[in-house]
Every structure is written in structure tokens, then in C-alpha cells.
Design a protein around this motif. Sequence first.
Motif, PDB file in Angstrom:
ATOM      1  N   GLU A  89      51.880  41.919  40.181  1.00 37.25           N
ATOM      2  CA  GLU A  89      52.622  41.869  38.925  1.00 37.25           C
ATOM      3  C   GLU A  89      53.764  40.858  39.080  1.00 37.25           C
ATOM      4  OE1 GLU A  89      55.188  45.045  36.485  1.00 37.25           O
ATOM      5  OE2 GLU A  89      53.588  45.868  37.741  1.00 37.25           O
ATOM      6  N   LYS A  90      54.115  40.181  37.987  1.00 34.77           N
ATOM      7  CA  LYS A  90      55.146  39.142  38.066  1.00 34.77           C
ATOM      8  C   LYS A  90      56.493  39.701  38.522  1.00 34.77           C
ATOM      9  CE  LYS A  90      53.599  35.614  34.939  1.00 34.77           C
ATOM     10  NZ  LYS A  90      53.924  34.755  33.827  1.00 34.77           N
ATOM     11  N   THR A  91      57.112  39.037  39.493  1.00 29.50           N
ATOM     12  CA  THR A  91      58.440  39.440  39.934  1.00 29.50           C
ATOM     13  C   THR A  91      59.464  38.629  39.143  1.00 29.50           C
ATOM     14  OG1 THR A  91      57.636  39.888  42.158  1.00 29.50           O
ATOM     15  CG2 THR A  91      60.003  39.496  41.922  1.00 29.50           C
ATOM     16  N   LYS A  92      60.467  39.329  38.621  1.00 27.36           N
ATOM     17  CA  LYS A  92      61.502  38.644  37.856  1.00 27.36           C
ATOM     18  C   LYS A  92      62.582  38.149  38.820  1.00 27.36           C
ATOM     19  CE  LYS A  92      63.722  39.523  33.437  1.00 27.36           C
ATOM     20  NZ  LYS A  92      63.958  40.538  32.417  1.00 27.36           N
ATOM     21  N   MET A  93      63.038  36.952  38.634  1.00 31.46           N
ATOM     22  CA  MET A  93      64.099  36.414  39.496  1.00 31.46           C
ATOM     23  C   MET A  93      65.044  35.525  38.683  1.00 31.46           C
ATOM     24  SD  MET A  93      62.158  33.406  41.623  1.00 31.46           S
ATOM     25  CE  MET A  93      63.694  32.641  42.168  1.00 31.46           C
ATOM     26  N   GLU A 115      57.196  29.339  38.174  1.00 33.79           N
ATOM     27  CA  GLU A 115      56.428  29.953  37.083  1.00 33.79           C
ATOM     28  C   GLU A 115      54.930  29.761  37.326  1.00 33.79           C
ATOM     29  OE1 GLU A 115      59.776  29.750  33.534  1.00 33.79           O
ATOM     30  OE2 GLU A 115      58.240  28.200  33.627  1.00 33.79           O
ATOM     31  N   ALA A 116      54.590  28.550  37.774  1.00 34.89           N
ATOM     32  CA  ALA A 116      53.174  28.291  38.064  1.00 34.89           C
ATOM     33  C   ALA A 116      52.683  29.190  39.200  1.00 34.89           C
ATOM     34  CB  ALA A 116      52.970  26.827  38.430  1.00 34.89           C
ATOM     35  N   ALA A 117      53.624  29.595  40.078  1.00 35.56           N
ATOM     36  CA  ALA A 117      53.262  30.462  41.207  1.00 35.56           C
ATOM     37  C   ALA A 117      53.298  31.938  40.820  1.00 35.56           C
ATOM     38  CB  ALA A 117      54.206  30.198  42.382  1.00 35.56           C
ATOM     39  N   GLY A 118      53.592  32.223  39.551  1.00 37.81           N
ATOM     40  CA  GLY A 118      53.487  33.604  39.075  1.00 37.81           C
ATOM     41  C   GLY A 118      54.797  34.370  38.960  1.00 37.81           C
ATOM     42  N   PHE A 119      55.947  33.700  39.057  1.00 39.50           N
ATOM     43  CA  PHE A 119      57.232  34.404  38.915  1.00 39.50           C
ATOM     44  C   PHE A 119      57.706  34.372  37.464  1.00 39.50           C
ATOM     45  CE2 PHE A 119      57.051  33.742  43.397  1.00 39.50           C
ATOM     46  CZ  PHE A 119      57.680  34.855  43.917  1.00 39.50           C
ATOM     47  N   ASP A 120      58.437  35.421  37.106  1.00 37.68           N
ATOM     48  CA  ASP A 120      59.058  35.483  35.784  1.00 37.68           C
ATOM     49  C   ASP A 120      60.501  35.008  36.005  1.00 37.68           C
ATOM     50  OD1 ASP A 120      60.034  36.102  33.338  1.00 37.68           O
ATOM     51  OD2 ASP A 120      59.686  38.265  33.478  1.00 37.68           O
ATOM     52  N   ILE A 142      67.584  42.651  39.466  1.00 42.58           N
ATOM     53  CA  ILE A 142      66.917  41.515  40.097  1.00 42.58           C
ATOM     54  C   ILE A 142      67.208  41.465  41.596  1.00 42.58           C
ATOM     55  CG2 ILE A 142      67.181  38.979  40.243  1.00 42.58           C
ATOM     56  CD1 ILE A 142      66.785  39.073  37.170  1.00 42.58           C
ATOM     57  N   ARG A 143      66.167  41.158  42.374  1.00 40.52           N
ATOM     58  CA  ARG A 143      66.300  41.166  43.840  1.00 40.52           C
ATOM     59  C   ARG A 143      66.245  39.765  44.446  1.00 40.52           C
ATOM     60  NH1 ARG A 143      62.367  43.287  46.693  1.00 40.52           N
ATOM     61  NH2 ARG A 143      60.814  43.140  45.053  1.00 40.52           N
ATOM     62  N   ILE A 144      65.876  38.752  43.626  1.00 41.75           N
ATOM     63  CA  ILE A 144      65.775  37.389  44.174  1.00 41.75           C
ATOM     64  C   ILE A 144      66.567  36.435  43.280  1.00 41.75           C
ATOM     65  CG2 ILE A 144      64.239  35.508  44.838  1.00 41.75           C
ATOM     66  CD1 ILE A 144      61.981  37.556  45.131  1.00 41.75           C
ATOM     67  N   VAL A 145      67.445  35.642  43.945  1.00 42.85           N
ATOM     68  CA  VAL A 145      68.301  34.717  43.200  1.00 42.85           C
ATOM     69  C   VAL A 145      68.177  33.323  43.818  1.00 42.85           C
ATOM     70  CG1 VAL A 145      70.698  34.178  42.591  1.00 42.85           C
ATOM     71  CG2 VAL A 145      69.938  36.564  42.644  1.00 42.85           C
ATOM     72  N   GLY A 146      67.906  32.323  42.982  1.00 40.10           N
ATOM     73  CA  GLY A 146      67.851  30.931  43.441  1.00 40.10           C
ATOM     74  C   GLY A 146      69.021  30.154  42.860  1.00 40.10           C
ATOM     75  N   LEU A 147      69.783  29.523  43.747  1.00 38.30           N
ATOM     76  CA  LEU A 147      70.957  28.761  43.301  1.00 38.30           C
ATOM     77  C   LEU A 147      70.733  27.282  43.574  1.00 38.30           C
ATOM     78  CD1 LEU A 147      73.790  31.005  44.827  1.00 38.30           C
ATOM     79  CD2 LEU A 147      72.846  31.102  42.494  1.00 38.30           C
ATOM     80  N   SER A 148      70.911  26.466  42.543  1.00 40.78           N
ATOM     81  CA  SER A 148      70.696  25.028  42.672  1.00 40.78           C
ATOM     82  C   SER A 148      72.024  24.287  42.529  1.00 40.78           C
ATOM     83  CB  SER A 148      69.725  24.576  41.570  1.00 40.78           C
ATOM     84  OG  SER A 148      69.532  23.192  41.617  1.00 40.78           O
TER      85      SER A 148
END
Length: 213
Positions: A89-93, A115-120, A142-148
Motif C-alpha cells: 500500500e502507498k506510504t505517505k511521506m 511517485e513513480a516508485a509508489g509513494f504518496d 508521517i514517518r518519512i520526511v525528505g528535505l531538499s
Amino acid sequence: MIDFDALAEVMGDLDEDAMTQMLEDVMSAGGQDAQKAMDACQKGMDIVGTRFESGEYFVGDLIYAGELMTKAVDILKDALVKDDGYTQEKTKMILCTVKNDLHDIGKNIVRSMLEAAGFDVLDLGIDVPPEKIVETAKNENIRIVGLSGVLTLAIDSMKATVDAFQAAGMRDKVKIVIGGAPVNAAVCAQTGADAWATSPQTTIDYCRTWANE
Ligand code: B12
């Protein structure tokens, strides 16, 4: 056979037609060279940056370069994401560009690929203050955070964001991956993030591991 140096050059020259043709050739040849093509486009962005610094290019050129890079990823996307049979199932991040930084081309590329890899992916945009990231993570569980971030200044904002999770008592509940041009192992240690990456595929690998934990 694609000439990757020539691809970097056409990207640097902002020649959309030539770039599109070369990338479509990569895809019609089976897409095995998609990552090399992506690296060449990134080199092209460095050419753009150098021409901007020397005064040959202006801000409008930088913005156009960003549009070209986004188009390049759209063409290559399907061949760039490695399929490892991840069908959960899609993981939200969360993904965003940190406070004081307005650059979002790299973030948008990473978002497309996640998104192409299946993440929301909940994209909070640019110049996002630590409090907003922490609050959203709390409200959305949310358990995963990406910072750019691409400015040197962004490193301070990344650290402030990690510290804000700590202060909110949530540091052990989230995994944080940082990315962008100035990021490396030393910066990762300095900010207290869990991982760093400059390639979207490495980012996907981390996020998949964490999603499965
Ligand atoms: C395009 C650009 C702009 C555009 C941005 C448009 C947009 N919508 O993003 C505009 C014109 C707005 C801009 C503005 C400015 N810019 Co500018 N810009 C650039 C440029 C040419 C390219 C950046 C880029 O998009 N690279 C391509 C992307 C794909 O690379 P990337 O972001 O690194 O992303 C990749 C990886 O890092 C990774 N990644 C990215 N994000 C994430 C996130 C995660 C979680 C992970 C894991 C991985 C990851 O994946 C991506 C794909 O491989 C760079 C020069 C350069 N060579 O980088 C300068 C550059 C970043 N800018 C710079 C500067 C100084 C500015 C301005 C201050 C200029 C000014 N005087 O106004 C402003 C800053 C505004 C602000 N507060 O942010 C400097 C930064 C210097 C520094 N060390 O801090 C640079 C390096 C140019 C230079 N050499 O002087 N800029």
C-alpha cells in the motif's frame, strides 16, 4: 549510440529540440542508459550555472533550464525507477525545500520519481519552516520526511528542522533524508538527519527500506 557529452552540451545550450530527440532515442533503445542520460542532463545544468555566474545567462534562462530538466525526467522516468517488486500500500511521506531556499527543480524531480516508485508524496513546497514540517508530520502521522536544499544556507534550515522534531519529542518517530547539491556525509552528520542522497534512486531505496520497517 548516444553521445552523453553532446547531451550535456545541448542541455547547457538550452536546446530543447535536440535534448528531447536524444532522450527519446535513449528510451527507444530500451532505456538502459537512462541514468547516464540523467547524469548528462545534470552536467548540462552545471554548464547553465556557470554561464549564469559569468553573466552570459540570466534568471529567465535558469527558469527555462528547470523546465527542460523537468521534461527530461518525464521522458526518462519509467526507465529510471528500478522495480524491486514493491507492491505494498502507498506510504505517505513529506517532501519539501527547506526554509530560505526557493530552488525546487531537484525536489520536483525527486517527487516525480518517488511517485513513480509508489509513494504518496505530500509536497509542502519551497521555503518551508521547520514548525510547518513538524506539525504536518504530526497531523498526518508521517514517518518519512525528505528535505531538499541547494543553497549553503539550506544546511542550517535542515538542522533546524531535525532539531524541531527533537524538541517536539518526535525524533524517533520519523526518518529524515536530506538531499541537494551541498549535501554530503559530513552535512548529514552536522544536521543529525538519518540519511543523505543526491540521486533519486538512492532516495527511493532508503524510503522503501523505511516504509517496510
Ligand atoms: C536553477 C537555479 C535557480 C533558479 C531556481 C528555479 C527553481 N524553480 O528551482 C532561480 C533563478 C530561482 C535561482 C535563484 C537563486 N539562486 Co540559484 N541556481 C540554479 C542552478 C543553475 C541550478 C539548480 C538546479 O536546479 N540544479 C538541478 C537539480 C536537478 O539539481 P539538485 O537540486 O541538486 O537536485 C538533484 C539532487 O541534489 C537530488 N535532490 C534534490 N533534492 C533532494 C531532496 C532529497 C530528500 C534527496 C534525497 C535528494 C534530492 O536529486 C536531484 C536530481 O538528481 C544552480 C547552479 C547549479 N549548478 O546547481 C544555481 C545556484 C544553486 N543558485 C545560487 C544562487 C546564489 C541563487 C540566488 C541567491 C541568486 C540571486 N542572487 O538571487 C537565488 C536564491 C533564491 C533562494 N532564496 O533560494 C547558487 C547557490 C550558492 C550557494 N552555495 O549557496 C548556485 C549554486 C549558482 C552559483 N554557482 O552561484 N536559482
